[in-house]
Design an enzyme around this catalytic site. Structure first.
Site, PDB file in Angstrom:
ATOM      1  N   ASP A   1      -2.867   6.128  -3.317  1.00 50.63           N
ATOM      2  CA  ASP A   1      -1.171   5.684  -3.339  1.00 50.63           C
ATOM      3  C   ASP A   1      -0.777   4.980  -4.101  1.00 50.63           C
ATOM      4  O   ASP A   1      -1.320   4.350  -4.933  1.00 50.63           O
ATOM      5  CB  ASP A   1      -1.505   5.218  -1.362  1.00 50.63           C
ATOM      6  CG  ASP A   1      -2.470   3.797  -1.765  1.00 50.63           C
ATOM      7  OD1 ASP A   1      -3.420   3.891  -2.131  1.00 50.63           O
ATOM      8  OD2 ASP A   1      -2.493   3.140  -0.597  1.00 50.63           O
TER       9      ASP A   1
ATOM     10  N   ASP B   1      -5.378   2.034  -3.769  1.00 46.10           N
ATOM     11  CA  ASP B   1      -7.304   1.692  -1.943  1.00 46.10           C
ATOM     12  C   ASP B   1      -7.457   3.081  -2.222  1.00 46.10           C
ATOM     13  O   ASP B   1      -8.157   3.096  -1.016  1.00 46.10           O
ATOM     14  CB  ASP B   1      -6.923   0.935  -1.863  1.00 46.10           C
ATOM     15  CG  ASP B   1      -6.185   0.465  -0.983  1.00 46.10           C
ATOM     16  OD1 ASP B   1      -5.071   1.702  -0.927  1.00 46.10           O
ATOM     17  OD2 ASP B   1      -6.040  -0.039  -0.163  1.00 46.10           O
TER      18      ASP B   1
ATOM     19  N   ASP C   1      -1.749   1.350  -3.675  1.00 42.58           N
ATOM     20  CA  ASP C   1      -1.903   0.672  -5.100  1.00 42.58           C
ATOM     21  C   ASP C   1      -2.647   0.763  -5.458  1.00 42.58           C
ATOM     22  O   ASP C   1      -4.657   0.398  -5.452  1.00 42.58           O
ATOM     23  CB  ASP C   1      -2.189  -1.325  -3.912  1.00 42.58           C
ATOM     24  CG  ASP C   1      -2.559  -0.027  -2.883  1.00 42.58           C
ATOM     25  OD1 ASP C   1      -2.804   0.582  -2.076  1.00 42.58           O
ATOM     26  OD2 ASP C   1      -3.606  -1.598  -2.044  1.00 42.58           O
TER      27      ASP C   1
ATOM     28  N   SER D   1       1.127  -1.139   0.010  1.00 43.10           N
ATOM     29  CA  SER D   1       0.168   0.105   0.032  1.00 43.10           C
ATOM     30  C   SER D   1       1.149   1.376   0.255  1.00 43.10           C
ATOM     31  O   SER D   1       1.926   1.686  -0.629  1.00 43.10           O
ATOM     32  CB  SER D   1      -1.424  -0.163   1.320  1.00 43.10           C
ATOM     33  OG  SER D   1      -1.596   0.926   0.779  1.00 43.10           O
TER      34      SER D   1
END
EC number: 5.4.2.10
Length: 450
Positions: free
Chosen positions: A243, A247, A245, A102
């Site tokens: 960010d 999400d 990834d 992440s």
């Protein structure tokens, strides 16, 4: 039962250091594959990742594990986490995997698992996987003629692009907007700018040159300074920071000011309530969301249900109580009408829809409430359980009594790092600072004595 591998968001750690090693990644593939290898159909798993240097290593290890367990592995390559959740369902897979840490630096990596419904696995299923990881997995290997096949799947980015575009209301176009977007040199570096451009916006992109080591490096939602500068430089109407990834999302308004997840949830809740799209007569957030958000919603006749920290717990509560908006102050925004997990790009599109429909600036749309002074500090720990100490418990009780109805106190261990997080908020900033400093001192003294 204490967990050895799974935290609040899957398994995470420094690459090539336990537990984030190729060996464990392969074993997770075997263990998870064993649990989801049910029924007589041909089983499959979809595997995505972000742009970290260690991603290909862990991807190969997980492909080996899943195919050894008898599942076909569909390899997606770099792609956002919400796309993996979506594709798990649309490709009728038994399991989805996202290899990502992440917002963490490139040295870290992680493994997030999704069930066939696209939702993150429950605590119980993760416990089953952990139990298998402690056993001899050779007994779980598929027979020689049942070993799975691996293949890279083309066109998955286009599927997600079309999905994201469909979440923008049909009566809205992004024409006339100049949008600066920071892709954090991460998983959305191709798809996010494409979505905005295809919807009509003028797009200025930064953080779209991943090299394996620059993911989240001085960019993205946890470091929006570069985006703030770009918004000012090109006179953008809005800045969108994702960010690694994709999400989570943070917005930068036309003046360069940061808009966090609490404000974004307020905008979406108010907009959806007006259009009668909002379900549950409120939203779901965590204990870390600002008291100002709660007061704003209350003034609108809407409720705020709080959960412990972690978007998975937000989603669980949303599912149990029929909410369709939830999220975290950090920018995880979950809109269950459009997906099963946080989706930074889709959340940003709902903000853009509100901007276009009202004809107001981003700063006017996104400043829905005045945040209550809030202070969050961390105490690093190396062992022990300082929160179980009598002195610490007394200090916490005294602080809660002092704040009473004029504020809140949240003290919790981090789910991803060896930290104790201390957060206090209230109308009196000086009081909040004093309370947090006193608690930090008490916890630190106990930690040192231990």
């Amino acid at each position: 039962m204490k967990r050895r591998y799974f935290g609040t968001d899957g398994i995470r750690g420094q690459s090539n250091v336990f537990p984030m090693t190729p060996d464990l990644a392969m074993r997770v593939g075997i263990a998870a594959g064993t649990i989801f290898r049910r029924g007589n159909h041909r089983h499959r798993v979809v595997i995505g990742k972000d742009t970290r240097l260690s991603g290909y290593m862990l991807e190969n290890a997980m492909v080996a594990g899943f195919t050894a367990a008898g599942l076909d592995a569909f390899i997606l390559g770099p792609i956002p986490t919400p796309a993996v959740a979506m594709l798990t369902r649309s490709l009728r897979a038994d399991l989805g995997v996202m290899i990502s840490a992440s917002h963490n630096p490139y040295e870290d990596n992680g493994i997030k698992l999704f069930g066939p419904d696209g939702y993150k696995l429950s605590d119980d299923i993760e416990a089953e996987i952990e139990d298998l990881l402690e056993r001899d997995l050779n007994a779980q290997l598929a027979k020689s003629d049942d070993i799975g096949r691996a293949k890279r799947v083309d066109g998955v980015h286009d599927r997600y692009i079309e999905h994201a575009k469909r979440t923008l209301p049909r009566d809205v176009t992004l024409q006339g907007l100049r949008i600066a977007i920071d892709c954090a040199n991460g998983a959305a570096y191709k798809v996010a700018p494409a979505v905005l451009w295809e919807l009509g916006a003028e797009v200025v992109t930064i953080g779209n040159e991943p090299n394996g080591t620059n993911i989240n490096l001085n960019c993205g939602s946890t470091s929006p300074v570069a985006l703030q500068k770009k918004v000012d430089e090109v006179r953008a109407d809005i800045g969108i920071a994702l960010d690694g990834d994709a999400d989570r999302v943070i917005i930068v308004d036309e003046n360069g000011s940061i808009v966090d997840g609490d404000q974004l949830m307020a905008v979406i809740a108010e907009s959806w309530a007006e259009s009668q799209q909002l379900r549950g007569n409120g939203i779901v957030a965590t204990v870390m969301s600002n008291l100002g958000l709660e007061r704003f919603l209350d003034d609108k006749g809407l409720g705020l249900a709080r959960t412990k920290v972690g978007d998975r717990y937000v989603v669980e509560h949303m599912r149990q109580h029929n909410y369709n908006v939830g999220g975290e102050q950090s920018g995880h925004i979950v809109l269950s009408d459009y997906g099963t997990t946080g989706d930074g790009l889709v959340a940003a599109l709902q903000i853009l829809a509100a901007v276009k429909r009202t004809g107001r600036t981003v700063s006017e749309v996104c400043r829905r409430f005045e945040p209550v002074p809030q202070l969050l500090r961390n105490v690093r720990i190396s062992g022990g359980k300082p929160l179980e100490d009598i002195q610490v418990q007394k200090a916490i009780a005294d602080a809660e009594a002092e704040l009473a109805r004029n504020g809140r106190l949240v003290i919790r261990p981090s789910g991803t790092e060896p930290l104790i997080r201390v957060m206090a908020e209230g109308d009196d900033r000086a009081q909040i600072e004093r309370i947090v400093n006193e608690l930090i001192g008490t916890i630190s003294n106990v930690r040192t004595a231990a």
